[in-house]
Every structure is written in C-alpha cells, then in structure tokens.
Design a protein around this motif. Structure first.
Motif, PDB file in Angstrom:
ATOM      1  N   VAL A 144      49.639  60.907  70.334  1.00  0.00           N
ATOM      2  CA  VAL A 144      50.405  61.394  68.858  1.00  0.00           C
ATOM      3  C   VAL A 144      49.958  61.011  68.131  1.00  0.00           C
ATOM      4  O   VAL A 144      49.455  61.696  67.166  1.00  0.00           O
ATOM      5  CB  VAL A 144      52.352  61.419  68.696  1.00  0.00           C
ATOM      6  CG1 VAL A 144      52.719  61.662  68.328  1.00  0.00           C
ATOM      7  CG2 VAL A 144      52.697  62.426  70.525  1.00  0.00           C
ATOM      8  N   TRP A 145      50.021  59.563  67.526  1.00  0.00           N
ATOM      9  CA  TRP A 145      49.744  58.352  65.981  1.00  0.00           C
ATOM     10  C   TRP A 145      48.174  59.091  65.809  1.00  0.00           C
ATOM     11  O   TRP A 145      48.098  58.527  65.046  1.00  0.00           O
ATOM     12  CB  TRP A 145      50.166  57.246  66.614  1.00  0.00           C
ATOM     13  CG  TRP A 145      51.901  57.116  66.144  1.00  0.00           C
ATOM     14  CD1 TRP A 145      53.220  56.951  66.836  1.00  0.00           C
ATOM     15  CD2 TRP A 145      52.088  57.275  64.650  1.00  0.00           C
ATOM     16  NE1 TRP A 145      53.481  57.411  65.887  1.00  0.00           N
ATOM     17  CE2 TRP A 145      53.328  57.067  64.866  1.00  0.00           C
ATOM     18  CE3 TRP A 145      51.784  57.912  63.341  1.00  0.00           C
ATOM     19  CZ2 TRP A 145      54.519  57.469  63.856  1.00  0.00           C
ATOM     20  CZ3 TRP A 145      51.997  57.886  62.425  1.00  0.00           C
ATOM     21  CH2 TRP A 145      53.890  57.306  62.420  1.00  0.00           C
ATOM     22  N   SER A 146      47.460  59.130  67.107  1.00  0.00           N
ATOM     23  CA  SER A 146      46.251  59.154  66.574  1.00  0.00           C
ATOM     24  C   SER A 146      45.913  61.014  66.229  1.00  0.00           C
ATOM     25  O   SER A 146      44.823  61.144  65.193  1.00  0.00           O
ATOM     26  CB  SER A 146      45.070  59.388  67.860  1.00  0.00           C
ATOM     27  OG  SER A 146      45.018  60.291  68.843  1.00  0.00           O
ATOM     28  N   SER A 147      46.588  61.941  66.925  1.00  0.00           N
ATOM     29  CA  SER A 147      46.753  63.189  65.705  1.00  0.00           C
ATOM     30  C   SER A 147      47.150  62.855  64.513  1.00  0.00           C
ATOM     31  O   SER A 147      46.788  63.458  63.574  1.00  0.00           O
ATOM     32  CB  SER A 147      47.399  64.175  66.945  1.00  0.00           C
ATOM     33  OG  SER A 147      47.232  64.448  68.021  1.00  0.00           O
ATOM     34  N   TRP A 148      48.201  62.036  64.601  1.00  0.00           N
ATOM     35  CA  TRP A 148      48.362  61.800  63.380  1.00  0.00           C
ATOM     36  C   TRP A 148      47.313  61.516  61.858  1.00  0.00           C
ATOM     37  O   TRP A 148      47.366  62.112  60.571  1.00  0.00           O
ATOM     38  CB  TRP A 148      49.741  60.985  62.751  1.00  0.00           C
ATOM     39  CG  TRP A 148      50.550  61.221  61.205  1.00  0.00           C
ATOM     40  CD1 TRP A 148      51.395  61.323  61.411  1.00  0.00           C
ATOM     41  CD2 TRP A 148      49.911  59.863  60.340  1.00  0.00           C
ATOM     42  NE1 TRP A 148      51.940  60.964  59.215  1.00  0.00           N
ATOM     43  CE2 TRP A 148      50.799  59.616  59.172  1.00  0.00           C
ATOM     44  CE3 TRP A 148      48.940  58.759  60.576  1.00  0.00           C
ATOM     45  CZ2 TRP A 148      50.319  59.090  58.274  1.00  0.00           C
ATOM     46  CZ3 TRP A 148      49.495  57.530  59.970  1.00  0.00           C
ATOM     47  CH2 TRP A 148      49.169  57.573  58.114  1.00  0.00           C
ATOM     48  N   ALA A 153      43.272  62.441  58.285  1.00  0.00           N
ATOM     49  CA  ALA A 153      41.223  62.365  58.201  1.00  0.00           C
ATOM     50  C   ALA A 153      41.312  64.154  57.271  1.00  0.00           C
ATOM     51  O   ALA A 153      40.140  63.909  56.525  1.00  0.00           O
ATOM     52  CB  ALA A 153      40.717  61.786  59.247  1.00  0.00           C
ATOM     53  N   VAL A 154      41.510  64.828  58.301  1.00  0.00           N
ATOM     54  CA  VAL A 154      41.274  66.167  58.469  1.00  0.00           C
ATOM     55  C   VAL A 154      41.186  66.598  57.000  1.00  0.00           C
ATOM     56  O   VAL A 154      40.575  67.408  56.081  1.00  0.00           O
ATOM     57  CB  VAL A 154      41.560  67.127  59.349  1.00  0.00           C
ATOM     58  CG1 VAL A 154      40.931  68.552  58.788  1.00  0.00           C
ATOM     59  CG2 VAL A 154      41.070  66.661  60.423  1.00  0.00           C
ATOM     60  N   GLN A 155      42.593  66.233  55.951  1.00  0.00           N
ATOM     61  CA  GLN A 155      43.262  67.388  54.992  1.00  0.00           C
ATOM     62  C   GLN A 155      42.547  66.021  54.085  1.00  0.00           C
ATOM     63  O   GLN A 155      42.979  66.343  52.891  1.00  0.00           O
ATOM     64  CB  GLN A 155      44.917  66.594  55.329  1.00  0.00           C
ATOM     65  CG  GLN A 155      44.860  67.448  56.156  1.00  0.00           C
ATOM     66  CD  GLN A 155      47.073  67.412  55.933  1.00  0.00           C
ATOM     67  OE1 GLN A 155      47.314  66.180  55.823  1.00  0.00           O
ATOM     68  NE2 GLN A 155      47.489  68.305  55.715  1.00  0.00           N
ATOM     69  N   GLY A 156      41.866  65.457  53.842  1.00  0.00           N
ATOM     70  CA  GLY A 156      40.523  64.600  52.856  1.00  0.00           C
ATOM     71  C   GLY A 156      41.491  63.264  52.241  1.00  0.00           C
ATOM     72  O   GLY A 156      41.411  63.266  51.138  1.00  0.00           O
ATOM     73  N   GLY A 157      41.985  62.499  53.470  1.00  0.00           N
ATOM     74  CA  GLY A 157      42.367  61.757  53.413  1.00  0.00           C
ATOM     75  C   GLY A 157      41.601  60.532  52.502  1.00  0.00           C
ATOM     76  O   GLY A 157      40.400  60.964  53.334  1.00  0.00           O
ATOM     77  N   HIS A 158      41.812  58.786  53.055  1.00  0.00           N
ATOM     78  CA  HIS A 158      40.528  58.222  52.886  1.00  0.00           C
ATOM     79  C   HIS A 158      40.025  57.686  54.797  1.00  0.00           C
ATOM     80  O   HIS A 158      40.297  58.119  55.379  1.00  0.00           O
ATOM     81  CB  HIS A 158      41.976  56.656  52.380  1.00  0.00           C
ATOM     82  CG  HIS A 158      41.010  56.046  52.293  1.00  0.00           C
ATOM     83  ND1 HIS A 158      40.389  54.621  53.063  1.00  0.00           N
ATOM     84  CD2 HIS A 158      40.868  54.870  50.943  1.00  0.00           C
ATOM     85  CE1 HIS A 158      39.156  53.971  52.683  1.00  0.00           C
ATOM     86  NE2 HIS A 158      39.423  54.509  51.473  1.00  0.00           N
ATOM     87  N   SER A 263      44.520  72.840  54.253  1.00  0.00           N
ATOM     88  CA  SER A 263      43.790  73.670  54.374  1.00  0.00           C
ATOM     89  C   SER A 263      44.186  74.196  56.187  1.00  0.00           C
ATOM     90  O   SER A 263      43.489  74.492  56.681  1.00  0.00           O
ATOM     91  CB  SER A 263      42.964  73.253  54.194  1.00  0.00           C
ATOM     92  OG  SER A 263      42.183  72.106  55.221  1.00  0.00           O
ATOM     93  N   LEU A 264      44.598  72.656  56.882  1.00  0.00           N
ATOM     94  CA  LEU A 264      45.385  72.750  58.367  1.00  0.00           C
ATOM     95  C   LEU A 264      46.177  73.142  58.817  1.00  0.00           C
ATOM     96  O   LEU A 264      47.140  72.479  58.246  1.00  0.00           O
ATOM     97  CB  LEU A 264      44.772  71.488  58.386  1.00  0.00           C
ATOM     98  CG  LEU A 264      45.050  70.676  59.562  1.00  0.00           C
ATOM     99  CD1 LEU A 264      43.507  71.211  60.541  1.00  0.00           C
ATOM    100  CD2 LEU A 264      44.915  69.579  60.573  1.00  0.00           C
TER     101      LEU A 264
END
Length: 491
Positions: A144-148, A153-158, A263-264
């Motif tokens: 679950v937390w790897s999914s977070w 990351a996919v949303q363009g985070g750091h 976008s996700l």
C-alpha cells in the motif's frame, strides 16, 4: 470582520479509518484462545537464537526470514503470548489502512480517502490476516505504501519518491516474494496512463533496484521452493470463480468515474492492483502451483480504493445534492455508509475470530495432551509434519518422550526436526507402554513414507487405542499395551 478560517480536518479522514482498524484488531485478538500451526511455527522460530535462525533459513523458510527476525526483536520487547504474536499484524493493518486512505485522498478527495480506508479496515479478509501471527499484513502495508510513493512519483513529485518506492517495495518482497506482483501491477498502471519518458525511465530504474535488492532472497528461495510449496495444487473452479467474482465487482466499480485530481486516475491504480497479482499468480499456478489467496491478500487494497471512489461519486449524485450545502449532514451521510457495511459484515467478522476459522488449534491439542499424559509417556507425531502442533509449548512436550525425534528443530536447523529411520522408530515404540499419538482427523490421506507406515503398523500390532479425543483439526489417541484403569475411547 472576515470570517475565521475553517480548520482543516482532513487528517481525520486518515485517523478515523486507522482507529476502526485498531478497534477491529483488538476485537477477538485471542481468537477464542486458539492458535493454528503456522502461527505456532512463527512463535517457535522467533524464539530461536540468531545463529539458529540463520541455520534454519539456509535450509527452508528463507522467504519468511525477515519476518522471523522482526518477531524475534518484537519478542525481546514484549513476549505476551498470542496477543503479542498477533500485535504486529494488527498494527500493520492500521498502517495499511492509513495508506489506502492517503492514496484515495490524493487521487480523488479526502472523502474518498475516508471511505476507502474504512472499506479496507472492514474487509473480512483483511481482518482475517490482521489477527494472524504471520507476515501477510506487513506485506500488505508495504504494498500500500509503495503504491502511495508510486502515485506521488508519477504525479510529478520530487524524484526522491522513486527512491522511497524502491525501498518500500523491496521491503515488501523480503517479507514475501510475491509482493513483486504489485510492482507488475504498477507497471500496468503506467501502460494505462500517459506519462513522460522521464517517469518511465525512473520507474524502470526503481524496478531494477527492487529486483537487485530482492535477488539474494529469490536465489535462495528458488532452491527451497519444492520443499516450501510442494503441498500446493493447481487452482480449481472454486478459486477461479472467486477471483472472477471479485474482479467483476472491481471492474463494475471502476466504471463509476470519480472526479480525478491530477493526470493519474484512481481506477488505473486500483484495478491493476486488484486484478494483476492474483490473476497472474493463478495463471502461473496452472503450470507450477504457487497460488494461495493469502500470498496476494494485499490486492484487497485495490478493491477498497474502488469502493471509496464509487462511494464518493455516489455522494455527489443529484439525489444527495442537498447534503452538499450542509457539510455536517454530508459527513454524517459519509459516516453512515461504513457503519451500515460493518453491521452487515458483523457475522462474517465474528466467524473469522473463532477457533474454527483456521485448520487446527494447537492450544486445544495441548490441553488434551496435558489432561491425559502421565510422566514418562511417549508422544508420536503422525505424520511427522504435524510436529508444528507441539512447537509452541516446549515445557509440556519437554516432559514427554518424542520417541521418533532424532534431532530437535533448532539443533538440526529445520522447522520440524529430523526423525529416526523406520527400524529405530519401531524399536523405540516397542520400548514404551503408553504412546500419545497426535494425528490428522479421520478421512485425511495417510503419508506413505516408510517411517509413517512403520508407526501405524507397530501401534496397531502391539498396542490398543484406550482413549480417542477429537480436537478441531486433529485427533489425540492414547495407545497402551494394557487399557486397565484407562477410560476407553471417549472420542
């Protein structure tokens, strides 16, 4: 004067589901005073020294090595019986619940996060493994937390989120190698989503890190796979029907399109997580059996995410629009949904907290043995793999003579010890006057090894069954040369 700013209470959408998870975990943690054989293995192995643990995982159970090590450290802090044994799973389920709420809150809305977290916490299968002293709840928390981290990351985070993703996903794989199937599900999500080539490369780099980090365990586990999973069979119609039913529910829920944030889309994250790990493992198991539902229990997080999003969308419907102008009533309606669901599922929750929810009950077996045993009695495990039943109570079984056991589990670096050859077992049985045999219930297939055949033939030829006691998942028989003064066959 301008109105005072409203206090942001979005943290409640994370905390309240976690409190529900902890409350459900506290309910029936003792499971009616029961423990089944897999948990007995965990308790026994976790009490071994570090050198004994190292010796064991070189022979078998390397896939559970990290969990055994964690429980070993936990027992050093609190060694409190079945409650202490299951407490890490209860806590891990609460952590996973927060993660589910955080993912849905990030992708849709805080309200969707609240509903998703409540759905995950109240799922009977999730609670089933929250109340078990094995690794599956901890694996689910890692997935679950790897999914977070993946979503951020996919949303363009750091870019550091990709590092967090690789670390947590690798930890999940070390707790159970089948957690790698969640990484495959995340890859499917990327295929369903338009992302930049930079994100694709970073994901592939993270996957490489997960693979490299898990490779030592994978190489060791491959050599142990036959001994570890040789008891499994291919998924049958019941298993396939169950998977298709759950997947169909997920697909139906995914057609309800919530308001997306970024976008996700939530369904592109949740549906692969629900379907891919289980479906892929079942397909592989049609060639080489590896499938057990608990190995991919974490896929229930995908279903909870879809439930949360669908519930949030339903509360945006025209029929409930009147609540949108009255926030207090709106949240009352939100809270009413999980309350109704939990009430509906209450009988199922009660069932999984009963001793009969597992295949056997080693504590009940020990009670019977303690009741009928006399000093100096012999004990015989039939078959030898049922020695799991005696691992949890070295004091009780230390007073009895385990006549087939040549080397103890700890000394031999094995789960169940090493037994004597058949001829020696026969001589050792014949040297006894009373033998307490712990066996599978009637109707179970009999092991056909030479040692097991000799055990059965020797007892039947030279002894009489003086007592027979049926226990959930087992049968305790007292064999004696002379039944005088012994109650006959009380089973």
């Amino acid at each position: 004067m301008p109105p005072a700013p409203r206090r942001d209470r979005r943290w409640l959408t994370l905390v309240l589901p976690a409190l529900l998870s902890l409350g459900l975990g506290a309910w029936g943690t003792r499971r009616g005073g029961s423990m089944w054989r897999d948990e007995a293995v965990t308790e026994s192995v976790a009490h071994r020294s570090l050198s004994e643990l190292w010796l064991l995982v070189q022979d078998i159970d390397a896939v559970h090595a990290l969990h055994y090590l964690m429980v070993h450290g936990w027992f050093a802090l609190w060694d409190g019986g079945t409650v202490a044994l299951r407490a890490p799973s209860v806590l891990a389920t609460a952590v996973a619940t927060v993660g589910v709420a955080a993912v849905a809150g990030r992708l849709v809305s805080p309200r969707a996060g609240f509903l998703a977290g409540m759905a995950y916490a109240s799922t009977p299968m999730v609670q089933d493994y929250a109340l078990e002293g094995r690794s599956y709840a901890l694996v689910a928390a890692c997935v679950v937390w790897s999914s977070w981290f993946f979503v951020r990351a996919v949303q363009g985070g750091h870019p550091g989120f990709w590092g967090g993703y690789a670390i947590v996903a690798t930890l999940g794989c070390w707790l159970n190698l089948f957690a790698v199937l969640a990484v495959v599900a995340h890859g499917v999500t990327l295929r369903l989503t338009r992302v930049s080539s930079v994100i694709q490369r970073r994901f592939l780099l993270s996957v490489f890190c997960v693979g490299a980090g898990s490779a030592p365990l994978g190489l060791l586990a491959v050599g142990q796979a036959e001994a570890q999973l040789g008891w499994l069979s291919r998924p049958g119609l019941v298993e396939w029907a169950g998977f298709i039913a759950v997947a169909s529910v997920g697909i139906l829920l995914s057609t309800v399109k919530p308001t997306a944030r970024g976008s996700l889309a939530l369904r592109d994250v949740a549906l692969p997580l629900l379907v891919v790990p289980t479906g892929l493992l079942m397909l592989i198991s049609m060639i080489k059996p590896y499938y057990v539902d608990r190995y991919v229990m974490y896929s229930m997080a995908g279903l909870a995410l879809l439930v949360g999003a669908a519930g949030d969308r339903a509360l945006h419907s025209d029929g409930l629009r009147k609540y949108h102008r009255r926030p207090l009533h709106s949240w009352a309606a939100v809270a009413a949904i999980p309350a109704v669901v939990i009430a509906f599922l209450a009988p199922w929750h009660a069932t999984i907290r009963s001793p009969e929810a597992r295949k056997d009950n080693v504590l009940a077996i020990s009670e019977v043995v303690n009741e009928i045993a006399q000093p100096g009695d012999a004990v015989l495990l039939m078959p030898a793999r049922r020695r799991d039943w005696v691992l949890h109570d070295p004091v009780l079984y230390g007073r009895l003579n385990d006549i087939a056991l040549a080397q103890s589990p700890a000394a031999s670096g094995t789960l169940r010890g090493v037994e004597y050859p058949g001829d020696q077992i026969r001589r050792r049985i014949l040297a006894e006057d009373r033998v307490i045999a712990l066996t599978d219930p009637a109707g179970q297939p009999l092991d056909q090894t030479s040692q097991e055949k000799i055990k059965r033939e020797t007892l039947q030829s030279h002894f009489t069954v003086c007592q027979r006691v049926m226990v959930h998942g087992a049968e305790v028989r007292l064999w004696a040369r002379d039944c005088a003064g012994i109650e006959i066959d009380r089973g």
